[in-house]
Design a protein around this motif. Structure first.
Motif, mmCIF file in Angstrom:
data_model
loop_
_atom_site.group_PDB
_atom_site.id
_atom_site.type_symbol
_atom_site.label_atom_id
_atom_site.label_comp_id
_atom_site.label_asym_id
_atom_site.label_seq_id
_atom_site.Cartn_x
_atom_site.Cartn_y
_atom_site.Cartn_z
ATOM 1 N N UNK A 131 0.804 -1.223 0.000
ATOM 2 C CA UNK A 131 0.000 0.000 0.000
ATOM 3 C C UNK A 131 0.841 1.279 0.000
ATOM 4 N N UNK A 132 2.034 1.220 0.579
ATOM 5 C CA UNK A 132 2.880 2.416 0.672
ATOM 6 C C UNK A 132 4.128 2.286 -0.183
ATOM 7 N N UNK A 133 4.012 1.581 -1.295
ATOM 8 C CA UNK A 133 5.197 1.307 -2.096
ATOM 9 C C UNK A 133 5.762 2.542 -2.792
ATOM 10 N N UNK A 181 7.118 1.655 -11.371
ATOM 11 C CA UNK A 181 6.503 1.015 -10.220
ATOM 12 C C UNK A 181 7.117 -0.361 -9.995
ATOM 13 N N UNK A 182 7.521 -0.628 -8.758
ATOM 14 C CA UNK A 182 8.256 -1.857 -8.453
ATOM 15 C C UNK A 182 7.357 -3.024 -8.066
ATOM 16 N N UNK A 237 -9.572 -16.657 0.569
ATOM 17 C CA UNK A 237 -8.720 -15.480 0.553
ATOM 18 C C UNK A 237 -8.171 -15.302 -0.853
ATOM 19 N N UNK A 238 -7.774 -14.088 -1.163
ATOM 20 C CA UNK A 238 -7.135 -13.803 -2.448
ATOM 21 C C UNK A 238 -5.705 -13.349 -2.188
ATOM 22 N N UNK A 239 -4.796 -13.831 -3.022
ATOM 23 C CA UNK A 239 -3.389 -13.486 -2.901
ATOM 24 C C UNK A 239 -2.971 -12.695 -4.132
ATOM 25 N N UNK A 240 -2.444 -11.520 -3.915
ATOM 26 C CA UNK A 240 -1.902 -10.701 -5.000
ATOM 27 C C UNK A 240 -0.384 -10.854 -4.981
ATOM 28 N N UNK A 241 0.156 -11.437 -6.032
ATOM 29 C CA UNK A 241 1.609 -11.528 -6.183
ATOM 30 C C UNK A 241 2.072 -10.274 -6.895
ATOM 31 N N UNK A 242 2.951 -9.516 -6.235
ATOM 32 C CA UNK A 242 3.381 -8.216 -6.739
ATOM 33 C C UNK A 242 4.877 -8.240 -7.036
ATOM 34 N N UNK A 243 5.233 -7.597 -8.122
ATOM 35 C CA UNK A 243 6.642 -7.525 -8.502
ATOM 36 C C UNK A 243 6.816 -6.654 -9.726
#
Length: 508
Positions: free
Chosen positions: A100-102, A283-284, A269-275
């Motif tokens: 959220x604060x990336x 945006x990283x 549940x839902x999993x968001x894989x971020x990269x």
């Protein structure tokens, strides 16, 4: 006077909004003893949070956020409602910073980094981590963009997509426009989520940090708040996850451990894989994948198997030659977890896994083989017995030639024999030839079961995985070690991603 009702069953709310309502309920429950001094009143029902206040919206929301989010003297984002210890505060802060604060507009970090140490295993070296303390962030700001010059909520509140990873697919059309009710809910979403740091992944020729955000489905606020209070904070070991699939299973395992009754538990549940994505240099932590894991009877059995797999493939503290320590993760565990959440046998895809990881965690796979079912064990044991006959012949030949048997070489020959087939017919021929050439006692009266494995379209690839697994995990009664040295952890070249890499964002 302002009045808001934030309901779990609001048709305009998505999963993040509903989880945010639960986070708000948790924050308010922590403030119950301050009810007489609070500038608002509230009521938490089973399915909604009802709010009422007379002061300006901006004053009340700012007060509520100050009570909920605080930055302590160590530079961690502290949430009193979560009751986190030092490791929990670190993992929560790092998790929020990489989701959220990336973006650097949403947080300010202090330089230079400071070194923090955490104990992982008793008797093992401590983990040393360089941390940039948090000075300020979005949740401790005045949120001026959400209010007009009179301090009242705007009818539509703009939210940047990088503040809501996965919620906005495209930034071309500008910020995400949110209602005051939805905005309020999303402010408290971080309290309800699970956060995990994933192993770095090559993107554009460079290793790039990744994270996973787990958002639960909440159906009963009061019971969820009670369970969330009983949930311990995430330790550094648990924060380091081997993959997005494991993140979901670990989160659900925690939920299951403190669950009062299945009726009020988290159903999915839902999993968001971020990269990193090659098409966005700024945006990283962009969305790479989304997994939804539902809690069914089958998944509850999967959680038991996952719990065993975590014991078999543990993360371990490793120390480099220069004295630096790091937490090394299993390479087999993410593959197994992805199979489990996909409804596949844990060993599915061993054919591809073996090709990618010629040096693998053989000892752990031997232990996991104990969890094969009766049908799977028939083929597994038949192949291992035939392979034993093959080794006897190879050993006898080596003795006659006056040389020592190279177990790794002869094992590779048989594995290659079963890796070559690309069709059902080719594999069936290779397996029948091998079992015919090296007859075993275990194969007696097992013909129908073996035919069932190799002559059904949906089974033959699983049979190939089982055959290769049987050979790769074979151990003779003498304890002969086949296939080289076990290296169950990440190589030294794949150590922890530095904080500079985790937070290397470009200004927009």
């Amino acid at each position: 006077m302002s009045q808001f009702t934030l309901s779990l069953f609001d048709p305009n709310f998505l999963l993040p909004h509903r989880a945010g309502v639960a986070g708000l309920a948790l924050a308010l429950a922590e403030l119950e003893n301050q009810g007489n001094h609070a500038p608002l009143t509230w009521n938490i029902t089973d399915e909604a949070v009802e709010l009422e206040w007379e002061d300006s919206d901006q004053e009340v929301v700012t007060w509520l956020l100050k009570q909920t989010y605080q930055i302590n003297d160590q530079g961690y984002l502290n949430v009193p409602a979560l009751k986190l210890d030092e490791q929990g505060q670190y993992t929560f802060t790092q998790g929020v910073l990489t989701t959220f604060l990336q973006h650097n507009k949403h947080r300010k970090l202090k330089s230079p980094s400071v070194t923090r140490t955490f104990s992982i295993d008793e008797g093992q070296p401590e983990i040393q981590i360089d941390v940039k303390p948090l000075l300020s962030c979005y949740y401790t700001s005045d949120l001026k963009d959400a209010f007009n010059n009179k301090g009242a909520f705007k009818k539509k509140i703009p939210l940047k997509g990088n503040h809501l990873p996965g919620l906005v697919e495209c930034f071309v059309n500008g910020p995400y426009q949110e209602s005051p009710q939805g905005f309020l809910a999303l402010l408290f979403l971080p309290l309800a989520c699970g956060y995990y740091q994933l192993p770095p992944q090559p993107v554009g020729g460079k290793l790039s940090a990744r994270s996973a955000l787990v958002i639960p489905e909440v159906q009963h606020l009061k019971h969820w708040v009670r369970r969330r209070r009983a949930m311990r904070g995430c330790t550094y070991r648990d924060f380091r996850s081997s993959g997005a699939g494991e993140s979901a299973l670990h989160f659900l395992l925690q939920e299951k451990a403190i669950e009062e009754s299945q009726q009020f538990g988290v159903h999915y549940c839902e999993v968001y894989q971020l990269g990193k994505q090659v098409w966005n240099a700024q945006q990283a932590y962009l969305k790479q994948a989304v997994y939804r894991v539902e809690v069914t009877d089958k998944v509850l059995k999967v959680l038991k198997l996952y719990e065993e797999a975590r014991q078999v493939f543990p993360a371990c503290v490793r120390q480099k030659e220069n004295g630096e320590t790091w937490l090394a993760l299993s390479k087999a565990l993410p593959w197994i977890c992805d199979n489990l959440i996909g409804g596949q046998p844990w060993y599915a895809g061993f054919f591809e896994f073996y090709k990618r990881n010629r040096i693998y965690e053989r000892e752990g796979l031997v232990k996991m083989a104990e969890y094969l079912n009766l049908d799977e064990r028939v083929l597994f044991e038949v192949v291992q017995d035939a392979f034993s006959k093959y080794l006897d012949g190879q050993r006898q030949q080596a003795n006659e030639q006056g040389r020592k048997l190279d177990y790794g070489q002869v094992t590779d020959k048989v594995i290659y024999r079963f890796q070559r087939p690309n069709t059902q017919q080719e594999f069936a021929t290779a397996l029948v030839d091998f079992l015919s050439q090296f007859r075993s006692k275990a194969a007696r009266d097992k013909g129908p079961q073996i035919v069932h494995w190799i002559h059904r379209e949906e089974n033959w690839r699983r049979a190939r995985d089982l055959v290769l697994l049987a050979i790769a995990t074979y151990s003779s009664k003498k304890g002969d070690a086949l296939n080289g040295v076990d290296v169950p952890l990440e190589s030294m070249d794949e150590g922890d991603t530095t904080e500079e890499e985790m937070f290397a964002f470009a200004n927009e």
